[in-house]
Scaffold this active site. Structure first.
Site, PDB file in Angstrom:
ATOM      1  CE  LYS A  77      -4.438   1.110   0.162  1.00  0.00           C
ATOM      2  NZ  LYS A  77      -5.376   0.556  -0.831  1.00  0.00           N
ATOM      3  CB  THR A  83      -2.866  -2.999  -0.578  1.00  0.00           C
ATOM      4  OG1 THR A  83      -4.068  -2.709  -1.290  1.00  0.00           O
ATOM      5  CG2 THR A  83      -1.955  -3.861  -1.447  1.00  0.00           C
ATOM      6  CG  ASP A  84      -8.709  -1.629   2.754  1.00  0.00           C
ATOM      7  OD1 ASP A  84      -8.700  -0.426   2.437  1.00  0.00           O
ATOM      8  OD2 ASP A  84      -9.450  -2.105   3.648  1.00  0.00           O
ATOM      9  NE  ARG A  90      30.209  28.259  -7.216  1.00  0.00           N
ATOM     10  CZ  ARG A  90      30.045  27.051  -7.754  1.00  0.00           C
ATOM     11  NH1 ARG A  90      29.555  26.925  -8.983  1.00  0.00           N
ATOM     12  NH2 ARG A  90      30.378  25.976  -7.079  1.00  0.00           N
ATOM     13  CD  GLN A 143      31.813  18.370  -7.981  1.00  0.00           C
ATOM     14  OE1 GLN A 143      31.811  19.560  -7.651  1.00  0.00           O
ATOM     15  NE2 GLN A 143      31.725  17.982  -9.250  1.00  0.00           N
ATOM     16  CG  ASN A 161      25.443  24.288  -8.728  1.00  0.00           C
ATOM     17  OD1 ASN A 161      24.946  25.276  -8.197  1.00  0.00           O
ATOM     18  ND2 ASN A 161      26.718  24.217  -9.055  1.00  0.00           N
ATOM     19  CG  HIS A 169      23.485  26.539 -12.313  1.00  0.00           C
ATOM     20  ND1 HIS A 169      24.754  26.263 -11.860  1.00  0.00           N
ATOM     21  CD2 HIS A 169      23.079  25.415 -12.970  1.00  0.00           C
ATOM     22  CE1 HIS A 169      25.101  25.049 -12.227  1.00  0.00           C
ATOM     23  NE2 HIS A 169      24.102  24.510 -12.903  1.00  0.00           N
TER      24      HIS A 169
END
Length: 285
Positions: free
Chosen positions: A13, A58-59, A171, A211, A237, A239
């Protein structure tokens, strides 16, 4: 006549949404989760002949999530996921392995009693794999957006006929942190410590490359959390490029940028302890 064989399979589920309110005299607590369950085991008959005698619906899995939230409460998501995974394997002879993945959405109290506000876009995560051999607990965070306006450079990179990117000594560095950390076996709630380590390393690392920042962030989590043996990070990244204001007779001393959402660099890596024996995820699909 061709023959075929059933390969790896699982079922479960997905994305059971649950909000648990903890009532108390000093005010309410709020836990907001998205829980996904995947089970594997002796399930071939269901695929090959439609025989569901080994299938836990699944229920039922969904209902178990709700019932466990009431009966056992939710302390930390690692413990909650582990409790569920062990239940599904321990209670069903046909089920040999369970994977429970939990996302937790942060809410903060406004008035200290009954009102909350939803925090940003970051999401706490936990994934537990459990079978007869072992229980593997992996915690994490996604969507933690970080930005520093300076203390970042990028230069000395390879240049070829198609390179147009200029080198920079100053930057903006921005990313959306997606990190997971694998525990050494015990169930621990070290989320706050790991998150703080990620933040401190990002802020405190003078970055010559994303990195380098990734490695510093992973190492910081390992240093702060003795029970963590491996950290995986995925850092897009985000930018930010300086806008050319010269056509308007204006300079731009690193003040006005435009944020480009794509394409983007994607830096990914793993930092682990030297004495850790690399361990693959028990099973996945």
């Amino acid at each position: 006549m061709p023959t075929f064989a059933l390969g790896h399979n699982q079922y479960g589920k997905a994305e059971t949404r649950i909000v648990r309110v903890t009532r108390g005299p000093g005010g309410d607590g709020l836990t907001d989760l998205n829980v996904s369950v995947a089970l594997r085991g002796d399930l071939a008959a269901s695929h090959l002949t439609g025989d569901n005698s080994a299938v836990l619906p699944t229920d039922t899995q969904k209902n178990t999530v709700y019932a466990f939230a009431r009966e056992h409460g939710i302390d930390d998501i690692e413990s909650f996921a582990t409790r569920l995974a062990r239940h599904f394997v321990g209670s069903q002879p046909s089920i040999h392995g369970a994977r429970v993945t939990v996302e937790q959405y942060p809410w903060q109290p406004v008035d200290g009693a009954h009102t909350f506000r939803r925090d940003g876009g970051e999401v706490r995560t936990a994934t537990v794999h459990h079978d007869a051999a072992r229980t593997q607990v992996v915690s994490g965070i996604t969507g933690l957006v970080l930005l520093k306006t300076t203390d970042s450079e990028f230069h000395g990179f390879v240049k070829d006929a198609y390179t147009t990117l200029p080198e920079t000594r100053d930057r903006i560095l921005a990313t959306s942190v997606n990190a997971t950390w694998r525990h050494d076996g015990a169930v621990r709630d070290d989320y706050a410590t790991a998150r703080a380590a990620l933040l401190d390393a990002f802020a405190g690392t003078y970055s010559l490359a994303l990195q380098q920042t990734l490695y510093a962030m992973g190492a910081a989590v390992l240093a702060a959390c003795p029970g963590v043996v491996e950290v995986k990070l995925s850092l897009p990244n985000r930018h930010h490029f300086l806008v050319d204001l010269a056509p308007f007779g204006l300079d731009n001393p690193n003040e006005v940028y435009y944020a480009a959402d794509r394409p983007y660099g994607l830096i990914e890596g793993t930092v682990r302890r030297d004495d850790d024996v690399a361990e693959e995820v028990v099973w996945s699909f």
